[in-house]
Design a protein around this motif. Sequence first.
Motif, short mmCIF file in Angstrom:
data_model
loop_
_atom_site.label_atom_id
_atom_site.label_comp_id
_atom_site.label_asym_id
_atom_site.label_seq_id
_atom_site.Cartn_x
_atom_site.Cartn_y
_atom_site.Cartn_z
N ARG A 247 36.11 -19.94 -4.54
CA ARG A 247 36.90 -18.73 -4.34
C ARG A 247 38.35 -18.89 -4.79
NH1 ARG A 247 37.09 -16.82 1.31
NH2 ARG A 247 37.93 -14.93 0.38
N VAL A 248 38.87 -17.80 -5.34
CA VAL A 248 40.26 -17.70 -5.79
C VAL A 248 41.05 -17.00 -4.68
CG1 VAL A 248 41.79 -16.77 -7.56
CG2 VAL A 248 39.46 -17.43 -8.16
N PRO A 249 42.18 -17.58 -4.27
CA PRO A 249 42.97 -16.91 -3.22
C PRO A 249 43.70 -15.69 -3.77
CG PRO A 249 44.14 -18.82 -4.02
CD PRO A 249 42.80 -18.82 -4.72
N PRO A 250 44.10 -14.77 -2.89
CA PRO A 250 44.93 -13.66 -3.35
C PRO A 250 46.31 -14.18 -3.76
CG PRO A 250 44.64 -13.57 -0.98
CD PRO A 250 43.80 -14.70 -1.47
N TYR A 251 47.06 -13.34 -4.42
CA TYR A 251 48.37 -13.73 -4.93
C TYR A 251 49.34 -14.09 -3.81
CZ TYR A 251 52.50 -13.62 -7.94
OH TYR A 251 53.63 -13.95 -8.63
N SER A 252 49.21 -13.42 -2.69
CA SER A 252 50.12 -13.63 -1.57
C SER A 252 49.34 -13.98 -0.30
CB SER A 252 50.92 -12.35 -1.32
OG SER A 252 51.57 -12.40 -0.07
N PRO A 253 49.86 -14.91 0.52
CA PRO A 253 49.20 -15.20 1.79
C PRO A 253 49.09 -13.98 2.70
CG PRO A 253 50.90 -16.83 1.33
CD PRO A 253 51.03 -15.76 0.29
N ALA A 254 49.93 -13.00 2.48
CA ALA A 254 49.87 -11.78 3.29
C ALA A 254 48.54 -11.05 3.12
CB ALA A 254 51.02 -10.84 2.91
N HIS A 255 47.83 -11.37 2.06
CA HIS A 255 46.55 -10.70 1.79
C HIS A 255 45.34 -11.60 2.04
CE1 HIS A 255 49.22 -8.19 -0.99
NE2 HIS A 255 49.03 -7.52 0.14
N ASP A 256 45.54 -12.72 2.69
CA ASP A 256 44.43 -13.65 2.93
C ASP A 256 43.29 -13.06 3.75
OD1 ASP A 256 45.40 -15.70 1.39
OD2 ASP A 256 46.16 -16.89 3.07
N ASP A 257 43.57 -12.03 4.54
CA ASP A 257 42.53 -11.43 5.38
C ASP A 257 41.71 -10.37 4.64
OD1 ASP A 257 43.19 -13.03 7.52
OD2 ASP A 257 44.61 -11.57 8.36
N LEU A 258 42.10 -10.04 3.42
CA LEU A 258 41.33 -9.05 2.66
C LEU A 258 40.00 -9.66 2.20
CD1 LEU A 258 44.14 -7.46 0.45
CD2 LEU A 258 43.06 -6.50 2.48
N PRO A 259 38.98 -8.83 2.01
CA PRO A 259 37.66 -9.35 1.63
C PRO A 259 37.57 -9.67 0.14
CG PRO A 259 37.56 -6.98 1.87
CD PRO A 259 38.95 -7.39 2.26
N ILE A 260 38.44 -10.53 -0.34
CA ILE A 260 38.45 -10.92 -1.76
C ILE A 260 37.43 -12.04 -1.96
CG2 ILE A 260 39.83 -11.95 -3.59
CD1 ILE A 260 42.27 -10.57 -2.27
N ASN A 261 36.57 -11.86 -2.94
CA ASN A 261 35.53 -12.87 -3.17
C ASN A 261 35.40 -13.20 -4.65
OD1 ASN A 261 33.65 -14.69 -2.27
ND2 ASN A 261 31.96 -13.26 -2.43
N GLU A 262 36.50 -13.15 -5.39
CA GLU A 262 36.45 -13.56 -6.80
C GLU A 262 36.38 -15.08 -6.85
OE1 GLU A 262 38.66 -10.63 -9.64
OE2 GLU A 262 39.97 -11.23 -8.00
N ARG A 263 35.74 -15.58 -7.89
CA ARG A 263 35.49 -17.03 -7.98
C ARG A 263 35.76 -17.56 -9.38
NH1 ARG A 263 32.08 -18.54 -3.58
NH2 ARG A 263 31.70 -16.73 -2.27
N TYR A 264 36.20 -18.81 -9.41
CA TYR A 264 36.25 -19.52 -10.69
C TYR A 264 34.83 -19.96 -11.03
CZ TYR A 264 41.19 -20.39 -9.38
OH TYR A 264 42.50 -20.27 -9.00
N ASP A 265 34.57 -20.15 -12.30
CA ASP A 265 33.27 -20.70 -12.68
C ASP A 265 33.15 -22.15 -12.24
OD1 ASP A 265 32.10 -18.40 -13.86
OD2 ASP A 265 33.35 -18.70 -15.63
N ALA A 266 34.25 -22.89 -12.28
CA ALA A 266 34.24 -24.29 -11.82
C ALA A 266 35.66 -24.69 -11.44
CB ALA A 266 33.70 -25.21 -12.90
#
Length: 191
Positions: free
Chosen positions: A71-90
């Motif tokens: 998983r890739v984190p959001p740009y800001s820690p303020a958004h860590d609780d959002l349901p972001i689930n984008e991923r790097y391939d490796a």
Amino acid sequence: MTGVQGSVPPRYELVARSQAGAEQFLRDLGALAEIEEALLGHCDTHWPEPPYKPQEYKKRLATFGWQPEVRVPPYSPAHDDLPINERYDALKFFDADGEEVGVAIEMEDWEIYNDLLKFRRGYERGQIAAGVILQPHYATLRYCYEHMLKLNEPLVGHIPILFVCARGPGLKEPAPPKSRTFSPYLMPKRS
């Protein structure tokens, strides 16, 4: 189609285009050697027409400890609780002067915009120190590096990013420029 038995396949080469010192940095970490072995090994195995198979590259990279689908984190820690689930391939962590640094790989044809934004987010948050975009062939790499990356330079120009591909038999090369006649660009009058 795999190599013909009894014949020696031609050796493929790794082509790399670097931004912000990425190539030397990744070479010093040992990451580039692992990527090169995985990519060229795949091409040699599938000579004379190696297919672009990201899942096979991930398997080869896994033998070196690369983790798929991180998983890739959001740009800001303020958004860590959002349901972001984008991923790097490796993703893999390497030792650099006694500290761990991350290197992310994205495997993409020409649609690299989201990959560049993932690298920006991971770099900003300290998850990665560099990104790699593994592309299917030199024709795409050249277009993405010389054109698309430049369009995104204000956002990612400071991030070490390496574009890589294999080059050799059975892989697409850039087409020679065609002679074209276009009308001029319509622009507003300036005084």
